[in-house]
Write an enzyme that holds these catalytic residues in place. Structure first.
Site, mmCIF file in Angstrom:
data_model
loop_
_atom_site.group_PDB
_atom_site.id
_atom_site.type_symbol
_atom_site.label_atom_id
_atom_site.label_comp_id
_atom_site.label_asym_id
_atom_site.label_seq_id
_atom_site.Cartn_x
_atom_site.Cartn_y
_atom_site.Cartn_z
ATOM 1 N N SER A 106 32.008 -53.522 2.813
ATOM 2 C CA SER A 106 33.042 -54.151 3.627
ATOM 3 C C SER A 106 34.398 -54.223 2.928
ATOM 4 C CB SER A 106 32.549 -55.537 4.056
ATOM 5 O OG SER A 106 33.416 -56.103 5.001
ATOM 6 N N PRO A 109 30.026 -76.189 -1.810
ATOM 7 C CA PRO A 109 29.710 -75.305 -2.934
ATOM 8 C C PRO A 109 29.804 -73.844 -2.518
ATOM 9 C CG PRO A 109 27.703 -76.262 -2.019
ATOM 10 C CD PRO A 109 28.847 -76.875 -1.268
ATOM 11 N N SER A 110 30.236 -72.995 -3.433
ATOM 12 C CA SER A 110 30.250 -71.555 -3.159
ATOM 13 C C SER A 110 28.815 -71.074 -3.015
ATOM 14 C CB SER A 110 30.921 -70.827 -4.331
ATOM 15 O OG SER A 110 30.569 -69.471 -4.321
#
Length: 543
Positions: A64, A498-499
């Site tokens: 992507s 949170p990531s």
């Protein structure tokens, strides 16, 4: 299962020592040189998934909007949707297994899922334009072949095109023809029908500059151009002939840096858009006469489309339930405008396309877009049948015409997944039909100033959230502190989450002025640093 053949091929696609990856919303992504064994194993898994579902499964080789040297792979489920969660876990497990464990894991999956190994398997494979993609898709083919699966290699396609063709195949072509030409024909016919009523505008009105991120979108747009009506004047930039994929261009670059891409000269008030590398995201933008850059992101796109559909629903006088689905990152102004001015219900879900898509399926018509420009519109089976029936049988001319427009929107939208080409055509049709300039569209509502920051922490798992990631449950005291800070500013809100991939906490804040949004974001990031185990230097005020 011919384990001897699987093992023989597996030895040709060895796993690098110490590498572990997790299958997420975007599938697997990494440096291209780390992915050979993963591609082979995803070929194996696709065969089992196909046997389990008695359907064609898609395998897309792409990373992507990532840099050109990366690559990735994702599986596409029978109706063109993303792979279900349980099988994401199988994908992770199979990928990280040592060579001698592969046989056991495949056997275990077959037992758990009651896979009939005598069932035929059919796989559709597509790839983007990265230099590594052709070789990696050959590794997928090796995996499919070693388990005796049949495959059709579509070669270079956009990610949404592969999703579309998988859906067509599994609906016995009820959704359309499972070819790239079929895709072009269906979309361009719907676009032509939809825009028949549009008054003729000057060339500058109908002219659109498209940044294709030096990716697959350019190739496919050029192929599609001959199918489209001449009145749509598209000019393709960053077509991949000279420059690197996603380098200083593409939807992600434009959204993050809030400026036009390299390789695109913009005159004042010219309408422009950017695709990402695999053409499943789109954002619009323009420079005003004072030279200021204006971004029209996924929120603005969702607002334009849902407003248009709402107007058509009002005309046909049918009570179909429509809703817009957003994440917490959606600008507060868009939510307010939709709920208060347009009276369209808005629902908030956790971040990630899968959550939005799932929620949108609950309504007759569900419009969802992430702020990054990935999104689409879903029509329930009942809603689609009702609209098509009205378009055919309604006696009242005005109602019938409105129903016909809705029918063309259904055919123009790629309901399987966000699709930059399809979304662009929907937007262009709406602007033409309503006689709107890009500036008038932008002026529907004014975005609230916002700021996003990241805070490094020792362990991101200390943050747990609820209410679609808008409220922090742990660590104790953090949410109370955020609430206290938000009260200091007008039209403000803030949240932390949170990531999904690294030990950082993402902070989002918006307020009535940019200065206040920056200040609130900084104060919230300090609270995260103090209460959630921040590491390194405390966040510095950058503004």
């Amino acid at each position: 299962m011919d384990f001897e053949k699987v093992a023989k091929y597996s030895a040709l696609h060895p796993k690098p020592a110490g590498l572990t990856l997790q299958y997420g919303t975007a599938g697997f992504r990494s440096k291209a040189e780390h992915l050979d064994h993963i591609m082979y194993r995803m070929g194996l898994l696709a065969v089992l998934r196909s046997k389990k579902t008695k359907s064609t499964i898609g395998v897309m080789v792409t990373a992507s909007h990532n840099p050109e040297e990366d690559n990735g792979v994702k599986l596409v489920d029978p109706l063109g949707e993303m792979l279900i969660s349980a099988w994401e876990e199988y994908a992770t497990c199979l990928t990280n297994a040592e060579e001698q464990e592969i046989q056991n894991i495949l056997t275990e999956i077959c037992q758990k899922e009651a896979v009939n190994l005598h069932q035929d398997a059919s796989i559709f494979i597509g790839r983007d334009t990265r230099p590594s993609s052709e070789k990696l898709s050959q590794s997928v083919i090796d995996g499919v072949s070693s388990l005796g699966g049949q495959y059709h290699d579509y070669g270079l396609v956009t990610t949404p095109q592969l999703h579309y063709m998988v859906c067509c195949q599994n609906t016995q072509e009820h959704y359309g023809k499972a070819t790239v030409e079929g895709y072009y024909q269906k979309l361009s016919k719907a676009f032509g029908e939809l825009t028949k009523q549009a008054s003729s505008c000057g060339d500058d009105q109908r002219s659109l500059k498209i940044d294709c991120a030096n990716g697959i979108g350019a190739l496919k747009l050029k192929e599609m151009e001959r199918y489209l009506p001449k009145k749509l004047l598209i000019h393709v930039y960053n077509d991949g002939i000279k420059e690197k994929l996603n380098h200083l261009c593409g939807a992600d670059f434009v959204k993050v840096y809030q400026k036009p891409p390299l390789g695109l000269e913009i005159k004042p008030n010219e309408r422009c858009c950017s695709f990402d590398g695999d053409a499943d995201r789109i954002v619009y933008y323009y420079n005003d006469t004072a030279g200021h850059f204006h971004l029209l992101d996924g929120d603005k796109i969702a607002t334009l489309i849902s407003t248009f559909i709402k107007e058509l629903l009002t005309k046909i006088g049918k009570t179909l339930e429509m809703a817009v689905v957003q994440t917490a990152y959606a600008n507060g102004s868009s939510t307010r405008y939709l709920e208060e001015t347009m009276k369209v219900p808005v629902h908030c879900t956790k971040t990630g396309v899968k959550h939005l898509h799932h929620k949108a399926q609950e309504f007759d018509i569900g419009v969802y877009f992430e702020a990054n420009g990935h999104g689409t519109v879903l029509f329930s089976k009942a809603a689609e049948e009702k609209i098509r029936q009205l378009a055919k049988e309604e006696k009242d001319n005005q109602k019938r015409e409105a129903a016909k427009m809705l029918e063309n929107i259904i055919d123009l939208i790629n309901q399987t997944v966000g699709d930059a080409i399809s979304d662009m055509l929907v937007i262009e049709a709406i602007l033409a039909l309503k006689g709107l300039t890009v500036q008038q569209w932008d002026a529907i509502y004014e975005d609230l100033p916002n700021r996003q920051l990241k805070v490094k922490v020792a362990d991101r798992r200390v943050i747990d959230t609820t209410a679609a990631e808008t409220r922090a449950v742990t660590p104790p005291g953090l949410q109370e502190k955020i609430d206290e800070l938000v009260k200091k500013y007008r039209l403000s809100r803030a949240f932390v989450r949170p990531s999904g991939t690294e030990d950082v906490v993402r902070v989002y804040a918006e307020a009535d002025t940019q200065e206040n949004a920056d200040s609130l974001a900084h104060e919230v990031s300090l609270a995260v640093y103090r209460l959630a185990g921040g590491i390194g230097e405390p966040p510095q005020s950058m503004f």
